[in-house]
Design an enzyme around this catalytic site. Structure first.
Site, short mmCIF file in Angstrom:
data_model
loop_
_atom_site.label_atom_id
_atom_site.label_comp_id
_atom_site.label_asym_id
_atom_site.label_seq_id
_atom_site.Cartn_x
_atom_site.Cartn_y
_atom_site.Cartn_z
N ILE A 14 0.89 -1.17 0.00
CA ILE A 14 0.00 0.00 0.00
C ILE A 14 0.93 1.21 0.00
CG2 ILE A 14 -0.18 -0.23 2.54
CD1 ILE A 14 -2.86 1.09 2.52
N SER A 15 0.68 2.18 -0.87
CA SER A 15 1.57 3.35 -0.97
C SER A 15 1.48 4.24 0.26
CB SER A 15 1.21 4.19 -2.19
OG SER A 15 1.26 3.44 -3.36
N GLN A 16 2.48 5.10 0.42
CA GLN A 16 2.44 6.04 1.54
C GLN A 16 1.36 7.09 1.28
OE1 GLN A 16 4.83 5.66 -0.65
NE2 GLN A 16 6.23 7.39 -0.76
#
Ligand code: SAH
Length: 199
Positions: A51-53
């Protein structure tokens, strides 16, 4: 506010920050990482995916310039976190994921949050979603080696696409593509690191 304000430096669209604050990020990450859900970090979600930041999710969303009326195609549902933001900021979200278990989990999470304007497809994002094309906006959250041509064909005039382009052992560039009457305008925005968009 659960996130530190600093991470939204550069986000001028206040609606995006409001929406991010209204979505519990901890339900999108594995239980043992819930304590890290409000850090500005990418986190593993299983199957070698991440999951991206949140700062990057916010930035990519801002590049889409959503007004609330768009049909958006998302490639790489993953945890469904980016999907959730889009669902709150636009009319309909069409999201494609290639790993069935991730898709099922994301569907459950988003259903529990009551998001009913999301449509799911299990398949290869390189093909887009012909049945519902063209799309007002396209967002790709895995990195292809070059911009997928079928996705370009599924954009409306004045449509926008955000896509990280590049291999795993090189810098990837987050590109903004705008379709105009005279062709496609491409703008490089940031260097980023995404998992590969598998072929
Ligand atoms: N936006 C996601 C991050 C996803 S990571 C989130 O917020 O959690 C990238 C995702 O793209 C992974 O789930 C991966 O399985 C998926 N993916 C990779 N290649 C793909 C392809 N060709 N078609 C569709 N999905 C793909």
């Amino acid at each position: 506010m659960k996130f530190s304000k600093d991470i939204f430096y550069g986000i001028r669209d206040k609606k995006i920050i409001e929406v991010i604050e209204s979505i519990p990020r901890e339900v999108f990450v594995p239980e043992n990482l819930e304590g890290s859900a409000y850090l500005d970090s990418a986190l593993p979600i299983g199957f070698d995916q991440t999951i991206s930041q949140p700062s990057l999710v916010a930035y990519m969303t801002q590049l889409l310039k959503l007004t609330g009326k768009e049909n958006v195609l998302e490639i790489g549902t993953g945890s469904g976190y980016q999907t959730a933001l889009l669902a709150k900021l636009t009319k309909k979200v069409y999201t494609i994921e290639i790993i069935e278990e991730l898709q099922e989990r994301a569907k459950r999470t988003l259903n529990e949050l009551g998001m009913d304007n999301v449509f799911y497809k299990l398949g290869n994002g390189y093909d887009g979603w012909e049945e519902y094309a063209p799309f007002d906006r396209i967002i790709v959250t895995a990195a292809p080696p070059k911009i997928p041509s079928k996705l370009l064909k599924q954009m409306v005039n004045n449509g926008r696409m955000v896509v990280p382009v590049g291999g795993q052992n090189q810098f990837q560039v987050l590109k903004l593509v705008v379709k105009t009457g005279r062709g496609f305008l491409e703008k490089d925005t940031h260097y980023v690191r995404f998992v590969p968009m598998v072929e």
